[in-house]
Design a protein around this motif. Structure first.
Motif, PDB file in Angstrom:
ATOM      1  N   SER A  19     -25.281  22.563   1.635  1.00 57.02           N
ATOM      2  CA  SER A  19     -26.086  21.553   0.955  1.00 57.02           C
ATOM      3  C   SER A  19     -27.298  21.204   1.808  1.00 57.02           C
ATOM      4  O   SER A  19     -27.312  21.396   3.035  1.00 57.02           O
ATOM      5  CB  SER A  19     -25.251  20.302   0.693  1.00 57.02           C
ATOM      6  OG  SER A  19     -24.891  19.685   1.918  1.00 57.02           O
ATOM      7  N   TRP A  20     -28.342  20.648   1.166  1.00 60.46           N
ATOM      8  CA  TRP A  20     -29.531  20.244   1.902  1.00 60.46           C
ATOM      9  C   TRP A  20     -29.209  19.106   2.864  1.00 60.46           C
ATOM     10  O   TRP A  20     -29.855  18.967   3.914  1.00 60.46           O
ATOM     11  CB  TRP A  20     -30.637  19.844   0.933  1.00 60.46           C
ATOM     12  CG  TRP A  20     -31.329  21.032   0.336  1.00 60.46           C
ATOM     13  CD1 TRP A  20     -31.260  21.479  -0.948  1.00 60.46           C
ATOM     14  CD2 TRP A  20     -32.203  21.943   1.019  1.00 60.46           C
ATOM     15  NE1 TRP A  20     -32.019  22.618  -1.120  1.00 60.46           N
ATOM     16  CE2 TRP A  20     -32.617  22.926   0.076  1.00 60.46           C
ATOM     17  CE3 TRP A  20     -32.670  22.035   2.329  1.00 60.46           C
ATOM     18  CZ2 TRP A  20     -33.468  23.967   0.411  1.00 60.46           C
ATOM     19  CZ3 TRP A  20     -33.520  23.074   2.661  1.00 60.46           C
ATOM     20  CH2 TRP A  20     -33.917  24.023   1.717  1.00 60.46           C
ATOM     21  N   LEU A  21     -28.202  18.295   2.528  1.00 59.45           N
ATOM     22  CA  LEU A  21     -27.781  17.253   3.464  1.00 59.45           C
ATOM     23  C   LEU A  21     -27.246  17.877   4.749  1.00 59.45           C
ATOM     24  O   LEU A  21     -27.556  17.404   5.859  1.00 59.45           O
ATOM     25  CB  LEU A  21     -26.719  16.369   2.817  1.00 59.45           C
ATOM     26  CG  LEU A  21     -26.088  15.301   3.727  1.00 59.45           C
ATOM     27  CD1 LEU A  21     -27.159  14.322   4.205  1.00 59.45           C
ATOM     28  CD2 LEU A  21     -24.959  14.573   3.006  1.00 59.45           C
ATOM     29  N   GLN A  22     -26.459  18.945   4.609  1.00 58.68           N
ATOM     30  CA  GLN A  22     -25.924  19.628   5.776  1.00 58.68           C
ATOM     31  C   GLN A  22     -27.040  20.257   6.606  1.00 58.68           C
ATOM     32  O   GLN A  22     -27.029  20.212   7.841  1.00 58.68           O
ATOM     33  CB  GLN A  22     -24.919  20.699   5.330  1.00 58.68           C
ATOM     34  CG  GLN A  22     -24.164  21.369   6.468  1.00 58.68           C
ATOM     35  CD  GLN A  22     -23.185  20.434   7.145  1.00 58.68           C
ATOM     36  OE1 GLN A  22     -22.830  19.396   6.593  1.00 58.68           O
ATOM     37  NE2 GLN A  22     -22.770  20.792   8.349  1.00 58.68           N
ATOM     38  N   VAL A  23     -28.027  20.843   5.933  1.00 60.80           N
ATOM     39  CA  VAL A  23     -29.166  21.436   6.643  1.00 60.80           C
ATOM     40  C   VAL A  23     -29.930  20.355   7.403  1.00 60.80           C
ATOM     41  O   VAL A  23     -30.314  20.542   8.573  1.00 60.80           O
ATOM     42  CB  VAL A  23     -30.091  22.163   5.641  1.00 60.80           C
ATOM     43  CG1 VAL A  23     -31.373  22.625   6.331  1.00 60.80           C
ATOM     44  CG2 VAL A  23     -29.370  23.352   5.024  1.00 60.80           C
ATOM     45  N   LEU A  24     -30.172  19.210   6.744  1.00 62.85           N
ATOM     46  CA  LEU A  24     -30.899  18.123   7.386  1.00 62.85           C
ATOM     47  C   LEU A  24     -30.140  17.594   8.602  1.00 62.85           C
ATOM     48  O   LEU A  24     -30.734  17.335   9.665  1.00 62.85           O
ATOM     49  CB  LEU A  24     -31.139  16.996   6.375  1.00 62.85           C
ATOM     50  CG  LEU A  24     -31.865  15.753   6.909  1.00 62.85           C
ATOM     51  CD1 LEU A  24     -33.259  16.124   7.389  1.00 62.85           C
ATOM     52  CD2 LEU A  24     -31.937  14.683   5.824  1.00 62.85           C
TER      53      LEU A  24
END
Length: 354
Positions: A19-24
């Motif tokens: 997820s983009w949250l994980q990437v961030l």
């Protein structure tokens, strides 16, 4: 040739992306660990801290702690090995190569976990390449640097609470339930048809095992995401309900495979006219309906829409009574009746769990 190229290139890609949250979170962890190491240790290139942060930020807090321990242990072993090699062996490219190979063998002999086993030779090689002899505290600083990266990543995972992976598990459960119901419908159709492709029926039923294993893996991922996660308390009862439902679906999978195998091995067209076989077919079709209704009732309880049409008459009828065993096909009929009985019991247990 072009097809082969696409196939091998496809191995570099993944259908399931983070997820983009994980990437961030990963990007922030790398940046914070980098600047924290420079501030606390005065290191110009805190590579070990950045690598630790990259590896330790995991989808769950539990995985973060596990990766942090493995990563730190691997770095510590690599630092010690590189330090000893620097003291005993003459410096040079061959020394770096020899230490790296020894580290791989040593990780195997010590039976280290995969991440620690990979990190041991990597840490030793990077440490020697950066200069293990540049100062008396160089190795110690790399351990501290790694710990900074691991701790920063863990704190970020605690501050930005990772999601509980509930929806993927429930989606896999619903899909499995509808696949099981379709298999029971195919069995019911076979019992009312004088033309049965037994091999195909059994093959389709056996395919459910792979789907059940995938659902089990999704539930395991859900369980892992709940460990040390403050969001778990509100979902605990729902997760326990899903576990009971998966147990029921596993039994139902085994029973429909057994029925399909019995039909593939022993079914004959003359059985279509048998009253007991017809009664079994009706019961099997109702089981299929109830399997779908079971997961749709869950969806309704959880606030989602329910799409199951109503079924006239009782959901599951009374037990089938056989006045006299069939003189030729009593083994097949008996096997089908036992599978129906166990399927009914599993459905009742699943309904009680919901």
């Amino acid at each position: 040739m072009q097809r082969i190229g696409r196939r091998w290139f496809g191995r570099l890609l993944s259908v399931e992306q983070a997820s983009w949250l994980q990437v961030l979170k990963t990007v922030v962890a790398i940046a914070l660990s980098w600047f924290a190491s420079r501030l606390l240790l005065g290191v110009e290139l805190p590579i070990f801290a950045a690598i630790a942060a990259l590896l330790v930020v995991a989808p769950s807090v539990n995985q973060s702690i596990g990766k942090g321990v493995e990563r730190s242990g691997g770095v510590l072993g690599g630092v010690v090995l590189a330090w000893v090699a620097h003291l005993l062996l003459p410096p040079g490219p061959l020394m770096v190569l020899a230490v790296t190979m020894v580290a791989v063998v040593l990780a195997r002999l010590l039976r280290l976990a995969p991440m620690a086993a990979n990190q041991l030779p990597i840490s030793a090689m990077i440490l020697l390449a950066l200069g293990a002899g540049t100062g008396p505290l160089f190795g110690f600083e790399r351990v501290v640097e790694t710990l900074i990266g691991a701790v920063v990543a863990l704190l970020i995972n605690l501050a930005v609470v990772p999601p509980v992976h509930h929806e993927p598990a429930e989606r896999a459960m619903r899909e499995l339930a509808h696949d099981i119901a379709d298999a029971y419908d195919r069995v019911a159709s076979a019992l009312t048809s004088d033309r049965v492709e037994g091999a195909r029926l059994l093959e389709d039923a056996r395919a459910l095992r792979g789907r059940a294993q995938a659902t089990r893996a999704a539930m395991d991922a859900l369980e892992d995401s709940t460990r040390l996660n403050p969001r778990t308390r509100a979902l605990r009862e729902r997760i326990e309900r899903d576990e009971r439902l998966l147990l029921s679906l596993t039994v139902l999978t085994n029973r429909v495979i057994g029925m399909s195998r019995s039909i593939a091995d022993r079914f004959e067209p003359s059985l279509v006219a048998d009253a007991t076989v017809q009664r079994i077919a009706v019961e099997v079709r109702r089981i299929a309906h109830e399997v779908r209704a079971l997961v749709d009732q869950q969806a309704l309880d959880d606030g989602r829409t329910m799409s199951m049409p109503a079924l006239e008459g009782p959901a599951l009828t009374t037990p089938i009574e056989v006045p006299a065993p069939h003189p030729t096909h009593w083994v097949l009929i008996g096997a089908l009746l036992e599978d129906v009985r166990q399927a009914r019991e599993s459905l009742e247990a699943g309904a009680d769990g919901v």
